[in-house]
Design an enzyme around this catalytic site. Structure first.
Site, mmCIF file in Angstrom:
data_model
loop_
_atom_site.group_PDB
_atom_site.id
_atom_site.type_symbol
_atom_site.label_atom_id
_atom_site.label_comp_id
_atom_site.label_asym_id
_atom_site.label_seq_id
_atom_site.Cartn_x
_atom_site.Cartn_y
_atom_site.Cartn_z
ATOM 1 N N TYR A 39 -6.490 2.072 2.581
ATOM 2 C CA TYR A 39 -6.167 1.700 1.186
ATOM 3 C C TYR A 39 -7.421 0.546 0.557
ATOM 4 C CZ TYR A 39 -4.708 -0.970 -2.965
ATOM 5 O OH TYR A 39 -4.643 -1.522 -4.220
ATOM 6 N N GLU A 83 -8.209 18.092 -35.549
ATOM 7 C CA GLU A 83 -9.335 17.316 -35.421
ATOM 8 C C GLU A 83 -9.284 16.238 -33.925
ATOM 9 O OE1 GLU A 83 -12.049 17.926 -39.245
ATOM 10 O OE2 GLU A 83 -10.712 16.196 -39.005
ATOM 11 N N LYS A 128 -9.131 16.818 -51.659
ATOM 12 C CA LYS A 128 -9.205 17.261 -49.720
ATOM 13 C C LYS A 128 -7.732 17.164 -49.319
ATOM 14 C CE LYS A 128 -12.971 16.533 -47.867
ATOM 15 N NZ LYS A 128 -13.558 17.281 -46.870
ATOM 16 N N ASN A 181 0.914 -1.182 -0.022
ATOM 17 C CA ASN A 181 -0.259 0.045 -0.207
ATOM 18 C C ASN A 181 0.778 1.226 0.036
ATOM 19 O OD1 ASN A 181 -2.006 -2.123 -0.007
ATOM 20 N ND2 ASN A 181 -2.846 -1.496 2.136
ATOM 21 N N SER A 238 -8.358 12.557 -48.489
ATOM 22 C CA SER A 238 -9.484 11.664 -48.547
ATOM 23 C C SER A 238 -9.301 10.540 -49.572
ATOM 24 C CB SER A 238 -10.568 12.484 -48.870
ATOM 25 O OG SER A 238 -11.640 11.868 -49.579
ATOM 26 N N ASN A 273 -7.195 17.371 -45.254
ATOM 27 C CA ASN A 273 -7.988 17.450 -44.002
ATOM 28 C C ASN A 273 -7.026 17.769 -42.700
ATOM 29 O OD1 ASN A 273 -10.295 17.107 -45.387
ATOM 30 N ND2 ASN A 273 -10.021 14.659 -45.233
ATOM 31 N N THR A 332 -16.320 37.976 -31.625
ATOM 32 C CA THR A 332 -17.152 37.629 -30.282
ATOM 33 C C THR A 332 -18.446 36.988 -31.005
ATOM 34 O OG1 THR A 332 -18.238 39.666 -30.100
ATOM 35 C CG2 THR A 332 -16.251 39.682 -28.768
ATOM 36 N N HIS A 333 -18.904 36.019 -30.311
ATOM 37 C CA HIS A 333 -19.872 35.194 -30.815
ATOM 38 C C HIS A 333 -19.602 34.473 -32.083
ATOM 39 C CE1 HIS A 333 -22.336 37.314 -27.442
ATOM 40 N NE2 HIS A 333 -21.419 38.251 -28.048
ATOM 41 N N GLN A 343 -6.697 0.728 -7.265
ATOM 42 C CA GLN A 343 -5.732 0.185 -8.442
ATOM 43 C C GLN A 343 -6.391 0.831 -9.796
ATOM 44 O OE1 GLN A 343 -4.223 -3.855 -8.448
ATOM 45 N NE2 GLN A 343 -5.636 -4.274 -10.193
ATOM 46 N N LYS A 371 -4.798 3.812 -12.228
ATOM 47 C CA LYS A 371 -3.524 3.697 -12.924
ATOM 48 C C LYS A 371 -4.094 3.866 -14.572
ATOM 49 C CE LYS A 371 -0.966 1.564 -9.714
ATOM 50 N NZ LYS A 371 -2.124 1.557 -9.007
#
Ligand code: ARG
Length: 462
Positions: free
Chosen positions: A316, A289, A282, A109, A276, A284, A154-155, A321, A324
């Site tokens: 404990y 992403e 394309k 422990n 693609s 990408n 903004t927005h 465990q 991890k």
């Protein structure tokens, strides 16, 4: 192979072994486990709890295990329950009796708490460096683009003109806070649980200060029950990683937008783009992403551990465990995201002409037109109304404020003069923003200086 077969009459069921084991994932703690055991053995000998001969045999044996794991000659075999059992059993195979004395005054422990802390501590330092490398790349972009104009939003609507240096500077600050959070978490996790035993310390005269110091900790932990049941440090690290992911994700989103045909502000380097299988034209932004997408799992890792820890009684519990896999996943994910993102950002081409052209339309200078009237004594609220009318006029005709004639300006307000055109030019709009933190070149150069010295000093701003 069990460390605890004595009180059992039956072998453990195979499915139970598989469910219970952690060696398949905690094997990555082998270095910490061995270093911790070496420090423990040295301390046991100093305190007269084991002999110097046993200590030397243990240290040699552990060194041999470390080397053999690293040179690939010692494989982690599945019959062991966890990294601690694996190392101890191997040691005893190698050196016999002395190996069986290593675990005196210790429990798995406090051992696992130590291993995890040492691992998290090293990872925290590594991730701080990776964040710093990203900030370095941002700083270079800032230095090069103090006069690269672009629209600020903004927005997601065009708002006021800013510069690329200023926009990059915003991310610099986010990552500066991230680095500060990592440093803070690193400071708080630097106390040594070794010697806490299973939960109630031990009756052997251990020198906890000695092991703490020899493993680079600020000192021992103060309460043995807390020592074995604390996973706050993992959660703090995961929280810092969740925020880094959030920042990377927002940044990725912007790169994706900017890289779109519609914006065309940037072009991602071929080395960081993908194609693609069907559409030949394309290119990408997959890396951006994926970095955005992986944020979900880092948040998930944090939530998983918070939920695991909720409601656990002291001290404990085997639930722990489960710290991890989420911790390792979040650490690995954020490290690879940071590395790839830094590479992508450093090789990005900026289409400055498109950025500037975009800043010029969309009325980003409307506030400055109002400010012009204010500087001639018009109250701001009236100025706002006047420029609003002018914007309407322009919208009807599909033109910019810069395209109106002086008589058209004057028809709405006689206060306008010939100098309105300079007052609302892109350069002036940015240049006049001299307040601390604003995009004006003077303020920006000061900000860049501060960024540079913060990176150089190694002291993150809290
Ligand atoms: N593999 C365990 C973990 O990761 C090690 C500690 C086991 N302790 C115990 N009492 N079963 O938490």
């Amino acid at each position: 192979m069990k460390l605890w077969g004595g009180r059992f009459r039956k072998e453990e069921d195979k499915a139970v072994h598989c469910f219970n084991e952690s060696l398949s994932f905690d094997r990555r703690l082998y270095r910490q486990d061995i270093e911790g055991s070496m420090a423990h053995a040295r301390m046991l000998a100093r305190q007269g709890i084991i002999t110097l001969e046993d200590r030397d045999a243990i240290l040699d044996g552990l060194q041999g295990i470390l080397e053999d794991i690293e040179n690939g000659s010692l494989a982690f075999s599945e019959e062991y329950e966890d990294i601690h059992s694996f190392v101890e059993a191997n040691l005893t195979d190698r050196i016999g009796e002395a190996g069986k004395r290593l675990h005196t005054g210790r429990s798995r422990n406090d051992q696992v708490a130590l291993d995890m802390k040492m691992y998290c501590r090293a990872q925290t330092a590594e991730i701080r460096e990776l964040v710093k490398e990203l900030q370095q790349a941002l700083l270079t972009l800032m230095e090069e683009n103090v006069e690269t104009y672009m629209p600020g939003f903004t927005h997601l609507q065009k708002a006021q003109p800013v510069t690329l240096a200023h926009h990059m500077g915003a991310y610099f600050e986010m990552f500066e806070r991230d680095r500060g959070r990592l440093a803070d978490a690193g400071r708080r996790m630097n106390t040594c649980p070794l010697g806490a035993g299973a939960l109630a310390g031990t009756t052997y005269p251990l020198d906890r200060a000695y092991t703490a110091e020899s493993l680079g900790f600020d000192g021992p932990t103060y309460n043995s029950m807390d020592s074995v049941s604390d996973r706050d440090y993992v959660i703090e690290l995961l929280s810092a990683l969740a925020l880094i992911s959030m920042h990377l994700s927002r940044f990725s989103e912007e790169i994706i937008l900017w890289n779109s045909n519609e914006y065309g502000f940037v072009e991602i380097d071929d080395a960081y783009s993908t194609g693609s299988s069907i559409m030949p034209q394309k290119k990408n932004p997959d890396i951006a992403e994926l970095v955005r997408g992986k944020t979900g799992r880092v948040y998930g890792d944090l939530m998983a551990l918070l939920t695991t820890m909720k409601g656990l009684p002291l001290a404990y519990d085997k639930d722990m465990q489960e710290d991890k896999e989420p911790a390792f996943d979040a650490i690995d994910t954020v490290k690879s995201c940071l590395r790839l993102f830094t590479g992508m950002i450093s090789t990005l081409s900026f289409r400055k002409d498109r950025m500037e052209a975009s800043a010029k339309n969309g009325f980003t200078n409307a506030t400055d037109a109002a400010d012009y009237l204010v500087s001639r004594g018009v109250p701001f609220r009236d100025a706002h109304g006047i420029v609003g009318q002018l914007v309407l006029l322009c919208l009807d005709r599909g033109i910019a404020l810069d395209d109106l004639s002086l008589s058209e300006y004057r028809a709405v307000s006689p206060v306008f003069d010939e100098d309105i055109y300079d007052a609302i030019s892109l350069g002036t709009c940015v240049k006049k923003r001299t307040v601390t933190g604003a995009p004006g070149p003077e303020a920006m150069r000061e900000a860049i200086e501060k960024c540079r010295s913060r990176l150089a000093s190694g002291e993150e701003r809290a």
